[in-house]
Every structure is written in structure tokens, then in C-alpha cells.
Design a protein around this motif. Structure first.
Motif, mmCIF file in Angstrom:
data_model
loop_
_atom_site.group_PDB
_atom_site.id
_atom_site.type_symbol
_atom_site.label_atom_id
_atom_site.label_comp_id
_atom_site.label_asym_id
_atom_site.label_seq_id
_atom_site.Cartn_x
_atom_site.Cartn_y
_atom_site.Cartn_z
ATOM 1 N N UNK A 157 1.019 -1.193 0.261
ATOM 2 C CA UNK A 157 -0.330 0.146 0.040
ATOM 3 C C UNK A 157 1.217 1.131 -0.119
ATOM 4 N N UNK A 158 2.542 1.531 0.819
ATOM 5 C CA UNK A 158 2.889 2.573 0.898
ATOM 6 C C UNK A 158 3.762 2.700 -0.228
ATOM 7 N N UNK A 159 3.794 1.241 -1.160
ATOM 8 C CA UNK A 159 4.590 1.941 -2.633
ATOM 9 C C UNK A 159 3.939 2.091 -3.068
ATOM 10 N N UNK A 160 2.256 2.029 -2.957
ATOM 11 C CA UNK A 160 1.735 1.915 -4.279
ATOM 12 C C UNK A 160 1.456 4.119 -4.404
ATOM 13 N N UNK A 161 1.033 4.735 -3.303
ATOM 14 C CA UNK A 161 1.173 5.997 -2.829
ATOM 15 C C UNK A 161 2.375 6.635 -3.355
ATOM 16 N N UNK A 162 3.773 6.207 -2.733
ATOM 17 C CA UNK A 162 4.934 7.015 -3.083
ATOM 18 C C UNK A 162 4.791 6.815 -4.865
ATOM 19 N N UNK A 163 4.590 5.914 -5.782
ATOM 20 C CA UNK A 163 4.282 5.814 -6.794
ATOM 21 C C UNK A 163 3.339 7.099 -7.037
ATOM 22 N N UNK A 166 5.618 15.282 -10.471
ATOM 23 C CA UNK A 166 6.527 15.081 -11.954
ATOM 24 C C UNK A 166 8.086 14.509 -11.721
ATOM 25 N N UNK A 167 8.378 13.939 -10.443
ATOM 26 C CA UNK A 167 9.399 13.048 -10.361
ATOM 27 C C UNK A 167 9.121 11.620 -11.380
ATOM 28 N N UNK A 168 9.311 11.620 -12.271
ATOM 29 C CA UNK A 168 8.777 9.660 -13.089
ATOM 30 C C UNK A 168 9.800 8.999 -12.721
ATOM 31 N N UNK A 169 10.999 9.187 -12.425
ATOM 32 C CA UNK A 169 11.786 8.423 -11.819
ATOM 33 C C UNK A 169 11.552 7.085 -10.857
ATOM 34 N N UNK A 170 11.360 8.469 -9.941
ATOM 35 C CA UNK A 170 10.290 7.671 -8.524
ATOM 36 C C UNK A 170 9.558 6.983 -8.544
ATOM 37 N N UNK A 171 8.371 7.565 -9.527
ATOM 38 C CA UNK A 171 6.965 6.920 -9.364
ATOM 39 C C UNK A 171 7.569 4.926 -10.160
ATOM 40 N N UNK A 172 8.027 5.084 -11.076
ATOM 41 C CA UNK A 172 8.412 4.253 -11.338
ATOM 42 C C UNK A 172 9.814 3.067 -10.118
ATOM 43 N N UNK A 186 2.861 1.779 -15.101
ATOM 44 C CA UNK A 186 2.718 1.410 -16.939
ATOM 45 C C UNK A 186 2.443 3.270 -16.863
ATOM 46 N N UNK A 187 2.134 3.976 -15.720
ATOM 47 C CA UNK A 187 1.360 5.047 -15.902
ATOM 48 C C UNK A 187 3.339 5.833 -14.821
ATOM 49 N N UNK A 188 3.200 5.805 -14.345
ATOM 50 C CA UNK A 188 4.882 6.089 -14.429
ATOM 51 C C UNK A 188 5.796 6.228 -15.322
ATOM 52 N N UNK A 189 5.639 5.004 -16.171
ATOM 53 C CA UNK A 189 7.045 4.884 -17.443
ATOM 54 C C UNK A 189 6.200 5.606 -18.564
ATOM 55 N N UNK A 190 4.900 6.294 -18.577
ATOM 56 C CA UNK A 190 4.766 6.503 -19.559
ATOM 57 C C UNK A 190 5.376 8.237 -19.764
ATOM 58 N N UNK A 191 4.887 8.737 -18.314
ATOM 59 C CA UNK A 191 5.154 9.887 -18.301
ATOM 60 C C UNK A 191 6.719 10.336 -18.522
ATOM 61 N N UNK A 192 7.886 8.683 -17.956
ATOM 62 C CA UNK A 192 8.362 9.292 -18.087
ATOM 63 C C UNK A 192 9.059 8.550 -19.896
ATOM 64 N N UNK A 193 8.293 9.278 -20.645
ATOM 65 C CA UNK A 193 8.479 9.012 -22.027
ATOM 66 C C UNK A 193 9.127 7.693 -22.649
ATOM 67 N N UNK A 194 8.744 6.741 -21.442
ATOM 68 C CA UNK A 194 8.958 5.242 -21.736
ATOM 69 C C UNK A 194 8.215 4.580 -22.646
ATOM 70 N N UNK A 195 7.536 5.028 -23.737
ATOM 71 C CA UNK A 195 6.193 4.566 -24.200
ATOM 72 C C UNK A 195 6.246 2.559 -23.897
ATOM 73 N N UNK A 196 6.971 1.500 -24.907
ATOM 74 C CA UNK A 196 7.396 0.708 -25.001
ATOM 75 C C UNK A 196 6.929 0.297 -23.576
ATOM 76 N N UNK A 197 8.189 0.024 -22.785
ATOM 77 C CA UNK A 197 7.485 0.171 -22.015
ATOM 78 C C UNK A 197 6.378 -0.186 -20.689
ATOM 79 N N UNK A 198 5.617 1.184 -20.928
ATOM 80 C CA UNK A 198 4.112 1.321 -20.220
ATOM 81 C C UNK A 198 3.339 0.546 -20.564
ATOM 82 N N UNK A 199 3.258 -0.095 -21.766
ATOM 83 C CA UNK A 199 2.621 -0.924 -22.729
ATOM 84 C C UNK A 199 2.308 -1.811 -21.952
ATOM 85 N N UNK A 200 4.171 -1.923 -22.766
ATOM 86 C CA UNK A 200 3.604 -3.817 -21.874
ATOM 87 C C UNK A 200 3.728 -3.817 -20.417
#
Length: 432
Positions: free
Chosen positions: A231-237, A244-250, A277-291
């Protein structure tokens, strides 16, 4: 006659994450409070109830079960026999009945900010013996806060109520004599603290949320509770993405994926992959986000959707995954797919889930706008205020509406409809 398993009682135990031994302890504690003498209910007794071998407990045990669970004895799957076949109406609630506490708590929590913290037990009223009944009572309070969040969204009064719950859980932990109850109370303190963090995230007040999550993670570790850790890691993401810290979100989502809760539960795994997938999408790692999105869908396909979820995960299911799918597709530049996912989310959501419907409607408006359908987008965006009429708009939703307005200005700067929408709704979406 063949024995019939008591499914209602088994379902109650599963929903409350309690073992047979813990229920036996709670029943004995309730009997002690009723008679001043300890009960003799054993783990074996509970197993006999569950198997159907004993379908009608002794009188004191029946009363204690109603006190512990807040349900009638027949609702718990027990069948009257002999002279008890005509069951009288449930007795007046015992002073320690969790259902009384639940009603009192909800009433106070929906009132003034100062009143929110009142329902938690004062030091003078705490029982000398801390046990499973206290765990059940506090867990009811966590569920009440989730219900209040569903009605009001995140706000500071909810944060204070959650922190008061954490404080009581830790105070009771110091009085507990068994390691099992101590760990449960640490887990509840973590749950309350994470709820306080979520309230601030949803309200858009992010400064305190990080501190609460640090504390919640420490408490989850002390509880040795992988579900609370997840739960905590989910909220941390979620917090990192809002900052706007997408690396930390991932990274936080990947930490959630590493918990044993994810390894044993497809629903937990689905949520962890969806959050990544949300963090990866915002980090512009689109293929990884869709995977990651595909993994989230695969995991949910393996899940038993009828099985009860922990209270903190009650928001997650097919409709929420459709909403997350819409977010990811919008971010990676696939608005047609985002529009389709938004419609699926709205179809799956009950009408009563106003905030969820409003959030999905914002994503739908963004998808329509990014396909050049300005007229439809401004109409859809305006529906958010109809859905939320009479209820406060949480900070996180106001932020999403602000993003929609910026897209309007960018994509349709000269459109009369865009300026009309901005003039009409600016006050409504920007007012806390």
C-alpha cells in the motif's frame, strides 16, 4: 445428516483477515467484558463452527460473536435449534459493540474537523487487556475513513482522524501482551498513517504526504506486513507522479512489485504493474509503459474478482484499470484508445461512484480534445461539474481539470467554445 460448511462465517474471517485463533480470542474477550469471567472458546471451537459440526453456539458465545462482528448470529450462518428456533430480535447493542462505535464514528467524522478525532478511545476508557477485539474495532475505523474519503475526498479533517487512529493503535500496542496482536496494531497504525497520506495526495497538499508515507513504511516493516508495505509503495508512486518525479514513481511501483503480496495475489500484481505503466508513460518510456499495462491486464484476468480485497484496495478493479489504461494511452499519444478505455471505465463504474466517474470523464474529455473534437470535449468536460454537484472537488481532480484547460488553450486557442468553457468553469474547478 451431512455437515454444511459455514460459508458466511468463513467469508467474515477472510474479509477481516482473521484466523480462527484470533476469532476465538476476540469471543473470549467479549465474554470477559460481559461476565467478568474469561471465556473458554478455543481455536478448535471455531473450526467446528466453520465446518458445520457445531451449527448453534452456546448462548454467551452467540452474544459475543454478535458483539465482535456487528452481525446477527443468523447472518453469520448459524442455524437455531430446538427452543431457539424462533430467534428473538437482536438484543440492544452492548456498549462495546463495534456497530455502535462505527455509527458514532461516521457521525462524528462527517461533522466538524474538531469532532473527527473524538470517536477514538480516550486513555481513561481503554480496557486493561488489549486484544483482538481492539484490532477489530480499529479496523472498522479504517473502513469508516475509506467510506468518508469516498464521500468527501481528501481533506485535512480526514488526515487528522487517520493520524488519531494511528496514535491510538500505537498506544494500544504498548499495552498488548502478545506478539500477534502487537503486529496487528503496528499494521493498523501503518494503515491509518497511509490513509492520512492518501488524504493529502487526493487534496493536492503534497508536503505532508511524503512524511506520512515514510512513517507508514516504517510501521509496515515493524508489523512484518507485506500488504501494508505494498500500500505504501503504491501511494509513493502516486505521490512521485504528482510531483513530476517520474523516475521515483517507476521505482516505487517496482518496489511494490517486489512485495510478497504481489507474488501471492494477482490483483495486487495487476495494481503494481498498472501503477508502473503510468510512471513509465510520463517518463516517455512508451513501449515499456504499454508492456506494463499488458501485464496488469494479464494479472487481473487471473484474479478472482469475487474475492474480498483489503480495505485500502477496494477502489481497484476492472473499472479502475480501464481508467488507468485511458491515462496511459493519453500520455503516450494514443487518444482514440484512451477514449475507448474511458468509455469502458464509465460503463463499468456504478452511478454512486461519483469521484471515479468524474475522473474518468476528465480523461475522456482529454482524449476527445486530442483527437480534435473540441465541441464534444468541452461538453464532456462540463459534465464533471454535474457529476460532482453538491460535493467538493478534491485537489487532485482540480489539477486534472487544470490540465484539461491548458490543453484547451494549447490545442484550440481561438475556439469560441474553449473560451466559453474556461469562463464558465474557472471558478468551479479552481475553488478548494
Amino acid at each position: 445428516m451431512a455437515e454444511t460448511r459455514n460459508d458466511p462465517l468463513a467469508a467474515w474471517l477472510k474479509a477481516h483477515e482473521m484466523s480462527a485463533a484470533e476469532l476465538a480470542d476476540a469471543v473470549n474477550e467479549a465474554i470477559l467484558k460481559l461476565t467478568s469471567k474469561p471465556g473458554s472458546t478455543s481455536e478448535r471451537t471455531v473450526w467446528r463452527w466453520l465446518s458445520g459440526e457445531n451449527r448453534w453456539p452456546q448462548t454467551l458465545q452467540r452474544t459475543a460473536l454478535e458483539i465482535v462482528t456487528g452481525d446477527t448470529i443468523t447472518a453469520l450462518g448459524f442455524v437455531p435449534r430446538g427452543k431457539d428456533k424462533t430467534v428473538s430480535p437482536p438484543p440492544a447493542a452492548h456498549p462495546e459493540d463495534p456497530s455502535v462505535h462505527r455509527r458514532r464514528f461516521v457521525g462524528a467524522a462527517t461533522g466538524t474537523a474538531a469532532g473527527v478525532a473524538i470517536p477514538f478511545a480516550s486513555a481513561g476508557s481503554r480496557p486493561s487487556r488489549v486484544g483482538t477485539s481492539d484490532v477489530i474495532r480499529l479496523r472498522d475505523n479504517v473502513e469508516n475513513l475509506v467510506e468518508l474519503d469516498a464521500v468527501r475526498g481528501g481533506h485535512t479533517a480526514l488526515e487528522r482522524a487517520a493520524l488519531a487512529g494511528a496514535s491510538e493503535a500505537l498506544g494500544l500496542q504498548k499495552q498488548s501482551t502478545t506478539q500477534r496482536v502487537q503486529r496487528r496494531l503496528f499494521a493498523l497504525a501503518s494503515d491509518f498513517t497511509a490513509t492520512a497520506a492518501w488524504s493529502m495526495i487526493d487534496a493536492g497538499q503534497l508536503d505532508n504526504a511524503g512524511r506520512h508515507l515514510d512513517r507508514a513504511l516504517t510501521l509496515a516493516g515493524m508489523a512484518q506486513d507485506p500488504d501494508m508495505t505494498m500500500q505504501v509503495w503504491n501511494l509513493r508512486a502516486m505521490l512521485a507522479r504528482q510531483r513530476g518525479d517520474y523516475a521515483e514513481a517507476v521505482g516505487a511501483a517496482q518496489a511494490a512489485q517486489a512485495t510478497s503480496a504481489v507474488r501471492r495475489s494477482p490483483m495486487h500484481a495487476s495494481l503494481a504493474h498498472a501503477r508502473a505503466s503510468i510512471g513509465l508513460a510520463h517518463a516517455k518510456e512508451h513501449r515499456a509503459a504499454l508492456r506494463s499495462l499488458g501485464r496488469a491486464e494479464d494479472a487481473m484476468a487471473k484474479a478472482d474478482l469475487s474475492a474480498p480485497l483489503p480495505t485500502w484496495m477496494s477502489f481497484y478493479g476492472p473499472a479502475e484499470l480501464h481508467s488507468i489504461t485511458a491515462i496511459v494511452h493519453n500520455v503516450v499519444g494514443r487518444p482514440a484508445e484512451a477514449e475507448a478505455a474511458s468509455h469502458r471505465a464509465l460503463s463499468a463504474l456504478p452511478k454512486t461512484y461519483r469521484r471515479n466517474r468524474a475522473n474518468a470523464t476528465v480523461h475522456l474529455a482529454v482524449a476527445q480534445l486530442r483527437q480534435g473534437d473540441v465541441e464534444q470535449a468541452v461538453t464532456t468536460g462540463g459534465q464533471v461539474f454535474d457529476i460532482m454537484a453538491g460535493a467538493p472537488i478534491p485537489g487532485r481532480m482540480r489539477q486534472a481539470l487544470g490540465d484539461f484547460q491548458r490543453d484547451l488553450i494549447t490545442l484550440a486557442p481561438s475556439a469560441h467554445l474553449a473560451h466559453e468553457w474556461i469562463d464558465r468553469y474557472r471558478t468551479e474547478w479552481s475553488t478548494p
